[in-house]
Design a protein around this motif. Structure first.
Motif, short mmCIF file in Angstrom:
data_model
loop_
_atom_site.label_atom_id
_atom_site.label_comp_id
_atom_site.label_asym_id
_atom_site.label_seq_id
_atom_site.Cartn_x
_atom_site.Cartn_y
_atom_site.Cartn_z
N GLY A 1 0.80 -1.23 0.00
CA GLY A 1 0.00 0.00 0.00
C GLY A 1 0.83 1.27 0.00
N VAL A 2 2.13 1.16 -0.21
CA VAL A 2 2.96 2.38 -0.20
C VAL A 2 3.50 2.65 -1.60
N ASP A 3 2.94 3.70 -2.21
CA ASP A 3 3.46 4.15 -3.51
C ASP A 3 4.56 5.16 -3.24
N GLY A 4 5.33 5.45 -4.24
CA GLY A 4 6.30 6.55 -4.09
C GLY A 4 7.65 6.10 -3.56
N VAL A 5 7.85 4.79 -3.38
CA VAL A 5 9.19 4.33 -3.00
C VAL A 5 10.06 4.39 -4.25
N GLN A 6 11.26 4.94 -4.10
CA GLN A 6 12.15 5.08 -5.26
C GLN A 6 13.48 4.36 -5.00
N VAL A 7 14.22 4.13 -6.07
CA VAL A 7 15.53 3.52 -5.90
C VAL A 7 16.60 4.58 -6.05
N HIS B 1 13.86 5.47 -10.52
CA HIS B 1 15.10 6.14 -10.12
C HIS B 1 14.83 7.55 -9.57
N ALA B 2 15.26 7.76 -8.33
CA ALA B 2 14.96 9.04 -7.66
C ALA B 2 15.61 10.23 -8.37
N TRP B 3 16.78 10.04 -8.97
CA TRP B 3 17.51 11.19 -9.51
C TRP B 3 17.68 11.10 -11.02
N GLN B 4 16.75 10.40 -11.68
CA GLN B 4 16.81 10.27 -13.13
C GLN B 4 16.84 11.65 -13.80
N GLY B 5 17.82 11.86 -14.65
CA GLY B 5 17.90 13.13 -15.39
C GLY B 5 18.41 14.29 -14.55
N GLN B 6 18.82 14.02 -13.32
CA GLN B 6 19.27 15.13 -12.46
C GLN B 6 20.79 15.17 -12.38
N LEU B 7 21.29 16.31 -11.92
CA LEU B 7 22.73 16.47 -11.74
C LEU B 7 23.15 15.73 -10.47
N VAL B 8 24.09 14.80 -10.62
CA VAL B 8 24.53 14.01 -9.46
C VAL B 8 26.05 14.07 -9.34
N GLU B 9 26.52 13.68 -8.18
CA GLU B 9 27.96 13.64 -7.95
C GLU B 9 28.33 12.24 -7.48
N VAL B 10 29.33 11.67 -8.15
CA VAL B 10 29.82 10.33 -7.78
C VAL B 10 31.05 10.55 -6.90
N ASP C 1 32.64 0.65 -4.76
CA ASP C 1 32.48 1.32 -3.47
C ASP C 1 32.12 2.79 -3.62
N VAL C 2 31.53 3.14 -4.74
CA VAL C 2 31.23 4.58 -4.91
C VAL C 2 29.92 4.94 -4.23
N SER C 3 29.79 6.23 -3.91
CA SER C 3 28.53 6.77 -3.38
C SER C 3 28.02 7.78 -4.38
N LEU C 4 26.73 8.01 -4.31
CA LEU C 4 26.12 8.96 -5.25
C LEU C 4 25.25 9.90 -4.44
N ARG C 5 25.26 11.18 -4.83
CA ARG C 5 24.34 12.12 -4.19
C ARG C 5 23.98 13.22 -5.18
N PRO C 6 22.88 13.91 -4.91
CA PRO C 6 22.53 14.99 -5.83
C PRO C 6 23.60 16.08 -5.74
N ALA C 7 23.97 16.64 -6.88
CA ALA C 7 25.05 17.65 -6.84
C ALA C 7 24.46 18.99 -6.46
#
Ligand code: BTN
Length: 320
Positions: free
Chosen positions: A166-172, A269-278, A314-320
């Motif tokens: 019953g939970v919509d809106g979960v993203q990867v 994908h939570a950050w599809q098409g967005q600027l990210v930093e690896v 072992d990389v991490s990703l975050r929105p830039a």
């Protein structure tokens, strides 16, 4: 004190009623002083328990504990072997140590994981009765090289299970996290053994917050599935949904690899098409637009010098 020593006490208190110190001591075969020590230990772990003079101890609300017998009945059609341990250091470590002796589809779930491991040497915290911590062992005829993308396929399966609850809106979040409203809901730790050419075995560990979200130590904030369900969730039901969807996904992955999950993953994908930093293990950084994911689960990011392929490692990703 061994953290799991307080578990029998917690089971007695799980009904949310008052229990006198004497009654608890008698039921557990302990002294009153030891009951008090274990109560202090629970509090130190963040489990609030009211103490009222003359009445005893009471949890603020009943605890939603796992019911191994009911789980086995509910999962009969999933073709898994379910093992429930009251307490274990890490379900992944335990299954990896016993991997040679276990059949594919062995699930180990624990009420209390005392040394949960996350990616990049991090810890996974899960107070008893609040989240789910379990691992599933799966055997593959192919080699470890064919398992790239497995943790992403599992992310899709977990998001499908959350929807079923019953939970919509979960993203990867690439590569291994599930987010709810931008906060960390779950983490996946896949550890593999075997040869490049096969056969191979994967231990797929999942930690998912159901009722309460623990504080995270890395500047991230956490979410719990129950926040968005609009009804009371049962950990038993959520666990069944997760295991069912994982086994369905694993059978599809065996046949077609990550390719058959790629579209769903992109949609989630939570950050599809967005600027990210690896961020690489040596602290090196690379920014770009999260363009896509390829058939092996590598992230394609577009930077000033073109498109590059980022392997999870072992990389991490975050929105830039
Ligand atoms: C991460 O987000 O870094 C991955 C967290 C994975 C945690 C789960 S809990 C069950 C299993 N056993 C472990 O020790 N870790 C995984």
């Amino acid at each position: 004190m061994n953290p799991g020593d307080a578990l029998p006490l917690l089971r007695l208190l799980a009904d949310g009623r008052f229990h006198s110190g004497d009654a608890l001591a008698t039921a557990l075969g302990l002294s009153r002083a030891t009951v008090c020590q274990r109560m202090d230990h629970l509090e130190a772990l963040g489990i609030v328990c009211h103490r009222i003079r003359g009445r005893g101890y009471q949890l603020p609300a009943p605890l939603d504990l796992l019911d191994p017998d009911a789980l086995r009945v509910a999962l009969a059609d999933a073709r898994v072997t379910l093992e429930c341990l009251p307490q274990v250091a890490s379900t992944n470590t335990e299954l990896l140590a016993r991997a040679d002796a276990l059949a594919s589809g062995h699930v180990l779930v624990t009420e209390w994981q005392t040394g949960g491991r996350g990616r990049q040497g991090r810890h996974w915290l899960a107070p008893p009765g609040q989240g789910l911590t379990f691992s599933l062992l799966w055997r593959f005829a192919g080699g470890v090289g064919a398992l790239a993308g497995l943790s992403l396929a599992i992310g899709v399966a977990l998001a499908r299970a959350c929807r079923e609850c019953g939970v919509d809106g979960v993203q990867v979040k690439w590569p291994n996290d599930l987010l709810l409203h931008g906060r960390k809901l779950a983490g996946v730790l896949v550890e593999v053994q075997g040869d490049m050419l096969g056969p191979s075995v994967a231990v797929i560990g999942v930690g998912l917050n159901v009722h309460a979200a623990p504080a995270l130590d890395e500047g991230q904030s956490a979410a719990a599935l129950g926040e968005a369900a609009g009804r009371a969730l049962s950990r038993n039901d959520v666990l069944c949904a997760l295991i069912r969807q994982m086994t369905v996904a694993l059978r599809a992955f065996e046949m077609q690899g990550f390719a058959s999950f790629r579209n769903d993953w992109r949609d989630l994908h939570a950050w599809q098409g967005q600027l990210v930093e690896v961020i690489r293990p040596d602290a090196g950084r690379q920014s770009g637009i999260a363009l896509d994911i390829d058939d092996s689960g590598a992230l394609l990011i577009e930077g000033p010098t073109g498109v590059s392929r980022v392997l999870s490692g072992d990389v991490s990703l975050r929105p830039a």
